[in-house]
Design an enzyme around this catalytic site. Structure first.
Site, mmCIF file in Angstrom:
data_model
loop_
_atom_site.group_PDB
_atom_site.id
_atom_site.type_symbol
_atom_site.label_atom_id
_atom_site.label_comp_id
_atom_site.label_asym_id
_atom_site.label_seq_id
_atom_site.Cartn_x
_atom_site.Cartn_y
_atom_site.Cartn_z
ATOM 1 N N ASP A 11 -11.931 -9.527 4.393
ATOM 2 C CA ASP A 11 -13.232 -9.521 3.710
ATOM 3 C C ASP A 11 -13.789 -10.944 3.617
ATOM 4 O OD1 ASP A 11 -13.253 -6.784 3.255
ATOM 5 O OD2 ASP A 11 -13.857 -6.986 1.148
ATOM 6 N N LYS B 89 3.740 -15.474 2.407
ATOM 7 C CA LYS B 89 3.985 -16.170 1.139
ATOM 8 C C LYS B 89 5.490 -16.410 1.091
ATOM 9 C CE LYS B 89 2.541 -17.786 -2.856
ATOM 10 N NZ LYS B 89 1.760 -19.030 -2.930
ATOM 11 N N ASP C 223 -6.098 -7.316 4.007
ATOM 12 C CA ASP C 223 -7.234 -6.685 3.332
ATOM 13 C C ASP C 223 -8.123 -7.761 2.709
ATOM 14 O OD1 ASP C 223 -8.826 -4.646 2.107
ATOM 15 O OD2 ASP C 223 -7.752 -5.025 0.227
ATOM 16 N N ASP D 179 -2.357 -18.416 0.240
ATOM 17 C CA ASP D 179 -3.338 -19.111 -0.612
ATOM 18 C C ASP D 179 -4.015 -20.239 0.162
ATOM 19 O OD1 ASP D 179 -0.849 -20.372 -0.527
ATOM 20 O OD2 ASP D 179 -0.897 -21.057 -2.611
ATOM 21 N N TYR E 181 0.821 -1.201 0.000
ATOM 22 C CA TYR E 181 0.000 0.000 0.000
ATOM 23 C C TYR E 181 0.862 1.261 0.000
ATOM 24 C CZ TYR E 181 -4.598 -2.124 0.786
ATOM 25 O OH TYR E 181 -5.782 -2.808 0.648
#
Ligand code: IPM
Ligand code: MG
Length: 368
Positions: free
Chosen positions: A256, A196, A252, A228, A145
């Site tokens: 959700d 990751k 983020d 993942d 970001y």
């Protein structure tokens, strides 16, 4: 009497109507618990652009600086005025700017599926186990970001190249890891760190640092999971998670996904915290759901995420634990008594009543 100064930035879309309900509930706690809240409204987002041609008007930033915390609604209306450049649009110029300005590095998103809302969860009942209760701890001021370089360059011939950079330093990972471990200590003492590390340098460093910090919290069980797999495990077996620790972008996305498991984005509050100064922590509290322009101004929005965000504010910034718990149990009560906004309503559920934003807010305020 203890007095707390709150900047109330309602913003766009459903922001103003859900903020109104949260303020109503705060006023009810003020009366019952005997403290004083000085709540100052200020424009932000497109409302800021309309007011002062800036998504974060100077006066709004001033009010925030003079406050003990910020209660935020939501900003961003994707279809409004495409001529405003991306750097000046509310998402970057107001939301990300406030996160950076106040050093709000720790974002807490508690997802809880109440048993009575089992029908609102997209997963089959057998996957919901004894209930879903996950805290997503998201790093909020680093990663892709904010990493530099970040721009789009012209390659000529109508071709472009976009660059975002993922950057984390040891201290940035350490401080968010401490927040997550401390939160886990107060819960079921299980922490799943998401990364990751099989592909990204950032992932390798993340895993090393979190493992090292974990040595200071031997009673917390630490696991690592690739992002993942984490996304998949959330839908296969969400009950395995207690606290999930994520860097900014992974958080983020996964928050959700987790929110959907909690029945509705309209139920998910969040707290964004900066460093603690003495006994006070400056915080920024907002629902995770966004502006929902399609239902704005129609008395359809679920105000619960905003109301629970106000409860998190009382707890994390002001240490008013009893008042925060009173709001949370009033929310549970409203749901148990059968009140449902459209997002959590099902015609197949017996003894429920579909209500609007105001009625839901009134019912919660009345129980507080
Ligand atoms: C969130 C939102 C924001 C983010 C957007 C609106 C910039 O999705 O708070 O999760 O990506 O952080
Ligand atoms: Mg998001």
């Amino acid at each position: 009497m203890n007095t707390y100064n709150i900047a109330a930035l309602a913003g766009d879309g459903i922001g103003p109507e859900v903020m109104r309900e949260a303020v109503k509930v705060l006023r009810a706690t003020e009366k019952r618990f005997g403290f004083k809240l000085v709540i100052t409204d200020a424009p932000v987002g497109w409302a800021g652009i309309d007011f002062a041609k800036k998504a974060l008007p100077d006066i709004t930033l001033d009010i925030c600086k003079r406050s003990d915390s910020i209660l935020f609604g939501s900003v961003g209306l994707p279809d409004r005025d495409p001529t405003i450049p991306k750097e000046e649009r509310p998402e970057r110029a107001a939301l990300l700017r406030l996160r950076k300005e106040f050093g709000l590095f720790a974002n807490l998103r508690p997802v809880k599926l109440p048993k009575v809302l089992a029908h609102a969860c997209p997963l089959a009942r057998e996957r919901q186990g004894e209930g879903i209760d996950i805290l997503v701890v998201r790093e909020l001021t680093g990663g892709m970001y904010f990493g530099q370089p970040k721009h789009t360059e012209d390659l000529g011939g109508g071709q472009q190249r976009a660059i975002d950079t993922m950057v984390y330093t040891t201290p940035e990972i350490e401080r968010i890891a401490h927040v997550a471990f401390k939160a886990a200590q107060l819960r079921r003492k299980k922490l799943t760190s998401i990364d990751k590390a099989n592909v990204l340098e950032n992932g390798i460093l993340w895993r090393e640092v979190v493992t090292r910090v974990g040595k200071q919290y031997p009673e917390v069980q630490l696991d690592h999971m690739f992002v993942d797999n984490g996304a998949m495990q959330l839908v296969l077996k969400p009950t395995q998670f207690d606290v999930m620790l994520c860097e900014n972008m992974f958080g983020d996305i996964l928050s959700d996904e987790a929110a959907a498991l909690g029945g509705s984005l309209g139920m998910l509050p969040s707290a964004s915290l900066g460093a603690t100064n003495g006994s006070r922590t400056f915080g920024f509290y907002e629902p995770a759901g966004g502006t929902a322009p399609d239902i704005a101004g129609k008395d359809l929005a679920n105000p619960i995420a905003q109301i629970l965000s106000a409860a998190l504010m009382l707890r994390h910034s002001f240490g008013l634990n009893e008042a925060a718990a009173a709001i949370e149990s009033a929310v549970e009560h409203a749901i148990e008594s059968g009140l449902r906004t459209g997002d959590i309503f099902s015609p197949n559920e017996p003894n429920v009543r579909r209500v609007g934003t105001r009625v839901m807010g009134d019912a919660i305020a009345a129980v507080v």
